[in-house]
Design a protein around this motif. Structure first.
Motif, PDB file in Angstrom:
ATOM      1  N   GLU A   1      23.786  31.266  21.273  1.00 37.77           N
ATOM      2  CA  GLU A   1      24.027  29.809  21.201  1.00 37.77           C
ATOM      3  C   GLU A   1      25.510  29.508  21.053  1.00 37.77           C
ATOM      4  O   GLU A   1      26.034  28.566  21.646  1.00 37.77           O
ATOM      5  CB  GLU A   1      23.234  29.201  20.028  1.00 37.77           C
ATOM      6  N   ALA A   2      26.173  30.319  20.265  1.00 40.04           N
ATOM      7  CA  ALA A   2      27.613  30.109  20.049  1.00 40.04           C
ATOM      8  C   ALA A   2      28.415  30.904  21.081  1.00 40.04           C
ATOM      9  O   ALA A   2      28.072  32.037  21.407  1.00 40.04           O
ATOM     10  CB  ALA A   2      27.997  30.545  18.644  1.00 40.04           C
ATOM     11  N   THR A   3      29.469  30.282  21.589  1.00 38.30           N
ATOM     12  CA  THR A   3      30.361  30.956  22.535  1.00 38.30           C
ATOM     13  C   THR A   3      31.479  31.638  21.759  1.00 38.30           C
ATOM     14  O   THR A   3      32.172  30.995  20.964  1.00 38.30           O
ATOM     15  CB  THR A   3      30.988  29.945  23.507  1.00 38.30           C
ATOM     16  N   LYS A   4      31.633  32.935  21.958  1.00 36.98           N
ATOM     17  CA  LYS A   4      32.742  33.636  21.314  1.00 36.98           C
ATOM     18  C   LYS A   4      34.058  33.095  21.855  1.00 36.98           C
ATOM     19  O   LYS A   4      34.181  32.790  23.033  1.00 36.98           O
ATOM     20  CB  LYS A   4      32.631  35.136  21.568  1.00 36.98           C
ATOM     21  N   SER A   5      35.025  32.968  20.974  1.00 35.17           N
ATOM     22  CA  SER A   5      36.313  32.398  21.385  1.00 35.17           C
ATOM     23  C   SER A   5      37.043  33.356  22.322  1.00 35.17           C
ATOM     24  O   SER A   5      36.870  34.580  22.253  1.00 35.17           O
ATOM     25  CB  SER A   5      37.173  32.093  20.155  1.00 35.17           C
ATOM     26  N   PHE A   6      37.843  32.793  23.199  1.00 31.89           N
ATOM     27  CA  PHE A   6      38.643  33.597  24.115  1.00 31.89           C
ATOM     28  C   PHE A   6      39.920  32.836  24.417  1.00 31.89           C
ATOM     29  O   PHE A   6      39.963  31.611  24.364  1.00 31.89           O
ATOM     30  CB  PHE A   6      37.872  33.912  25.404  1.00 31.89           C
ATOM     31  N   LYS A   7      40.976  33.578  24.722  1.00 32.65           N
ATOM     32  CA  LYS A   7      42.288  32.984  24.980  1.00 32.65           C
ATOM     33  C   LYS A   7      42.361  32.509  26.435  1.00 32.65           C
ATOM     34  O   LYS A   7      41.985  33.231  27.348  1.00 32.65           O
ATOM     35  CB  LYS A   7      43.382  34.010  24.699  1.00 32.65           C
ATOM     36  N   VAL A   8      42.841  31.282  26.613  1.00 36.44           N
ATOM     37  CA  VAL A   8      43.058  30.731  27.956  1.00 36.44           C
ATOM     38  C   VAL A   8      44.563  30.570  28.159  1.00 36.44           C
ATOM     39  O   VAL A   8      45.222  29.865  27.396  1.00 36.44           O
ATOM     40  CB  VAL A   8      42.352  29.371  28.133  1.00 36.44           C
ATOM     41  N   TYR A   9      45.086  31.218  29.178  1.00 36.34           N
ATOM     42  CA  TYR A   9      46.514  31.119  29.504  1.00 36.34           C
ATOM     43  C   TYR A   9      46.680  30.118  30.650  1.00 36.34           C
ATOM     44  O   TYR A   9      46.170  30.336  31.747  1.00 36.34           O
ATOM     45  CB  TYR A   9      47.065  32.492  29.902  1.00 36.34           C
ATOM     46  N   GLY A  10      47.358  29.010  30.373  1.00 38.39           N
ATOM     47  CA  GLY A  10      47.583  28.027  31.426  1.00 38.39           C
ATOM     48  C   GLY A  10      46.425  27.084  31.635  1.00 38.39           C
ATOM     49  O   GLY A  10      46.058  26.791  32.781  1.00 38.39           O
TER      50      GLY A  10
ATOM     51  N   MET B   1      53.533  32.125  36.429  1.00 37.81           N
ATOM     52  CA  MET B   1      54.380  33.068  35.696  1.00 37.81           C
ATOM     53  C   MET B   1      54.847  32.476  34.366  1.00 37.81           C
ATOM     54  O   MET B   1      54.959  33.194  33.358  1.00 37.81           O
ATOM     55  CB  MET B   1      55.578  33.472  36.551  1.00 37.81           C
ATOM     56  N   LEU B   2      55.112  31.181  34.347  1.00 38.06           N
ATOM     57  CA  LEU B   2      55.539  30.520  33.109  1.00 38.06           C
ATOM     58  C   LEU B   2      54.474  30.630  32.031  1.00 38.06           C
ATOM     59  O   LEU B   2      54.774  30.887  30.861  1.00 38.06           O
ATOM     60  CB  LEU B   2      55.853  29.049  33.394  1.00 38.06           C
ATOM     61  N   TYR B   3      53.203  30.476  32.441  1.00 38.45           N
ATOM     62  CA  TYR B   3      52.110  30.510  31.471  1.00 38.45           C
ATOM     63  C   TYR B   3      51.753  31.922  31.001  1.00 38.45           C
ATOM     64  O   TYR B   3      50.957  32.080  30.080  1.00 38.45           O
ATOM     65  CB  TYR B   3      50.865  29.835  32.053  1.00 38.45           C
TER      66      TYR B   3
ATOM     67  N   LYS C   1      54.332  34.274  30.325  1.00 38.11           N
ATOM     68  CA  LYS C   1      55.601  34.890  29.926  1.00 38.11           C
ATOM     69  C   LYS C   1      55.433  35.814  28.721  1.00 38.11           C
ATOM     70  O   LYS C   1      56.261  36.705  28.503  1.00 38.11           O
ATOM     71  CB  LYS C   1      56.662  33.828  29.650  1.00 38.11           C
ATOM     72  N   ASP C   2      54.351  35.610  27.945  1.00 36.66           N
ATOM     73  CA  ASP C   2      54.096  36.492  26.802  1.00 36.66           C
ATOM     74  C   ASP C   2      53.343  37.755  27.207  1.00 36.66           C
ATOM     75  O   ASP C   2      53.109  38.638  26.377  1.00 36.66           O
ATOM     76  CB  ASP C   2      53.274  35.756  25.741  1.00 36.66           C
ATOM     77  N   LEU C   3      52.943  37.841  28.475  1.00 38.70           N
ATOM     78  CA  LEU C   3      52.119  38.957  28.932  1.00 38.70           C
ATOM     79  C   LEU C   3      52.896  39.990  29.735  1.00 38.70           C
ATOM     80  O   LEU C   3      52.568  41.172  29.719  1.00 38.70           O
ATOM     81  CB  LEU C   3      50.948  38.440  29.780  1.00 38.70           C
ATOM     82  N   VAL C   4      53.935  39.528  30.474  1.00 35.04           N
ATOM     83  CA  VAL C   4      54.668  40.451  31.343  1.00 35.04           C
ATOM     84  C   VAL C   4      56.171  40.177  31.330  1.00 35.04           C
ATOM     85  O   VAL C   4      56.614  39.051  31.083  1.00 35.04           O
ATOM     86  CB  VAL C   4      54.176  40.359  32.813  1.00 35.04           C
ATOM     87  N   ASN C   5      56.927  41.231  31.586  1.00 37.15           N
ATOM     88  CA  ASN C   5      58.360  41.118  31.871  1.00 37.15           C
ATOM     89  C   ASN C   5      58.536  41.122  33.380  1.00 37.15           C
ATOM     90  O   ASN C   5      57.791  41.800  34.103  1.00 37.15           O
ATOM     91  CB  ASN C   5      59.120  42.311  31.293  1.00 37.15           C
ATOM     92  N   ILE C   6      59.527  40.414  33.881  1.00 37.24           N
ATOM     93  CA  ILE C   6      59.809  40.392  35.313  1.00 37.24           C
ATOM     94  C   ILE C   6      60.853  41.464  35.631  1.00 37.24           C
ATOM     95  O   ILE C   6      61.950  41.469  35.075  1.00 37.24           O
ATOM     96  CB  ILE C   6      60.304  39.002  35.755  1.00 37.24           C
ATOM     97  N   GLU C   7      60.472  42.392  36.528  1.00 34.64           N
ATOM     98  CA  GLU C   7      61.366  43.487  36.917  1.00 34.64           C
ATOM     99  C   GLU C   7      62.037  43.219  38.259  1.00 34.64           C
ATOM    100  O   GLU C   7      63.058  43.826  38.579  1.00 34.64           O
ATOM    101  CB  GLU C   7      60.573  44.801  37.002  1.00 34.64           C
ATOM    102  N   GLY C   8      61.444  42.340  39.056  1.00 34.06           N
ATOM    103  CA  GLY C   8      61.992  42.046  40.367  1.00 34.06           C
ATOM    104  C   GLY C   8      61.072  41.131  41.148  1.00 34.06           C
ATOM    105  O   GLY C   8      60.061  40.638  40.626  1.00 34.06           O
TER     106      GLY C   8
END
Length: 466
Positions: free
Chosen positions: A84-93, A444-446, A448-455
């Motif tokens: 019945e209850a939905t487990k919480s989850f992170k939404v990026y963007g 990519m903005l949303y 930014k906490d998940l990846v570094n940009i290498e190129g």
């Protein structure tokens, strides 16, 4: 093209086995769905095969659905209710994700086997899990949480060749792409390719894999339809990148495709088993799972991993043939699956992490996040963010359905955009127009906490299905 009449060999590609089912399907398509393109017809018929109960009262498909239901697996299904209850989850963007997509993920988080999940910023509605959905379960795998294209992946080879190489050799490159790549359902090469993956003992482990070995051999080195591509472009690397290559511009070959008919047949077969043995409410039917302690679960896991390795082999062949034709040698290669499941340790516990349209992004793990046929994609390294289950987006993500894209974007509009950006295309349909995708910079903005940009990778010559 809407007037294409399906043939038996077309239906064989989507795992239609009986002559009666093929005959019914061809008649139905010719009578009621003549206006659809070949790929749309096959996709619709594939859905009937996967979920025949949903079509049992359909005005066109009822007889075909009965044909499949009459040959269902005899194992007794076990009924499961959603929590019945939905487990919480992170939404990026969340601002660039539709409410329907978030609702679909909520259903996945109500499964009794679900432990944790996350939604990437490129997310949009799919079958089973949303595209861009990440779901961790305990000792259970959801075939449709991975999808039909098992092991769909990105691969980028970088060559220490001046960027001017592409402009100077554009004609030669177009010939290379035309002669060394094939796209679409059933496409094969005149001369079969060879790779050690075809000698894998797993092809003798199950009746299904034995049956699929010939198809795998025929399709090795080819690519699917839709958003699959092979591109020549310019790689722009930043200072102090994780590849340890001097900053600057290089030539790159970027490919996107999966496990072809092998993966689709595996997914179809085990999804049917899952849906017959794991009975869920209608809104969650595509999330039926296989317990990894069962024979079917173990078979699927073995088959999934083989399909993933086969997808990698297809990419290896593509890169090898193009580099040989063009006379260039790679100095680095980056590759990653984005339709797969992994056994991973999270909070000290082994979980099955499904990434359906999501890139693994563990700490310093390299990956590729493409945009569309015009805009640059990103070479990234993971930051190892636990709330995303060490994941990132797999691309820009669709903001417009294929149907809507075809209705609202004109061919002249697409040609104009391509010309403005100096992009040469071989194939590529309206529904893959860049306007049908989200803005990659927003995505990519949303995250930014998940990846570094290498190129970055800038497409120049793009090969897709016609």
């Amino acid at each position: 093209m809407g007037n294409y009449k399906l043939k038996g060999k077309d239906l064989k590609q989507i795992n239609y086995k009986s002559d009666r089912a093929k005959s019914l399907a061809i008649d139905i398509m010719q009578k009621d769905f003549k206006h659809l393109s070949k790929s749309e017809k096959l996709k619709l018929l594939e859905n009937v095969l996967l979920t025949p109960k949903e079509y049992i009262n359909h005005s066109s498909f009822s007889k075909l659905a009965e044909e499949f239901i009459g040959k269902t697996i005899t194992e007794v299904g076990l009924k499961h209710e959603l929590n019945e209850a939905t487990k919480s989850f992170k939404v990026y963007g969340s601002k660039i994700i539709t409410p329907e997509t978030i609702d679909q993920m909520k259903v996945a988080m109500q499964l009794p086997i679900s432990i944790s999940g996350a939604l990437m910023p490129d997310a949009h509605v799919g079958y089973g899990l949303p595209i861009g959905g990440v779901l961790a379960t305990e000792n259970a795998v959801i075939p449709y949480g991975i999808g039909l294209d098992i092991g769909c992946r990105m691969s980028l080879s970088i060559y220490d060749v001046p960027a001017e190489f592409i402009k100077k050799n554009s004609y030669h490159i177009k010939i290379a792409l035309k002669e060394n790549t094939h796209f679409g359902i059933g496409k094969t090469f005149k001369q079969m390719e060879d790779h050690e993956v075809l000698d894998r003992p797993e092809f003798h482990e199950t009746a299904l894999l034995k049956q699929l070995h010939g198809k795998a051999k025929n399709q090795l080195g080819s690519s699917g339809s839709g958003n699959h591509f092979v591109e020549l472009g310019i790689v722009e690397l930043k200072e102090h990148n994780q590849l340890n290559i001097p900053a600057g511009n290089y030539v790159g070959i970027l490919a996107h495709s999966g496990s072809r008919g092998l993966g689709a047949a595996i997914a179809s077969h085990y999804t049917q088993i899952a849906m017959k043995t794991c009975l869920l409410p209608k809104k969650a039917q595509h999330l039926a799972w296989l317990d990894l302690n069962t024979k079917a679960g173990q078979e699927y896991w073995l088959s999934m991993n083989l399909a993933g390795d086969y997808a990698k082999a297809c990419h290896d062949v593509i890169h090898y043939k193009l580099a040989k034709f063009l006379g260039i040698k790679a100095i680095a290669k980056i590759e990653n699956h984005h339709n797969f499941a992994w056994k991973e340790i999270h909070d000290g516990k082994e979980l099955i992490v499904h990434r359906k349209g999501a890139t693994p992004a563990n700490k310093e793990q390299l990956g590729i996040i493409p945009a569309n046929m015009i805009d640059p994609g990103y070479i990234v390294s993971g930051k190892g963010d636990s709330s995303s289950l060490f994941s990132a987006s797999h691309g820009a993500g669709r903001k417009m359905s294929r149907k809507k894209a075809k209705e609202s974007i004109t061919g002249s509009e697409l040609k104009k955009r391509l010309k403005q950006n100096n992009i040469t295309t071989i194939g590529g349909s309206i529904d893959e127009a860049p306007m049908s995708y989200k803005n990659i910079e927003d995505v990519m903005l949303y995250q930014k906490d998940l990846v570094n940009i290498e190129g970055k990778f800038y497409p120049q010559i793009v090969r897709m299905d016609k």
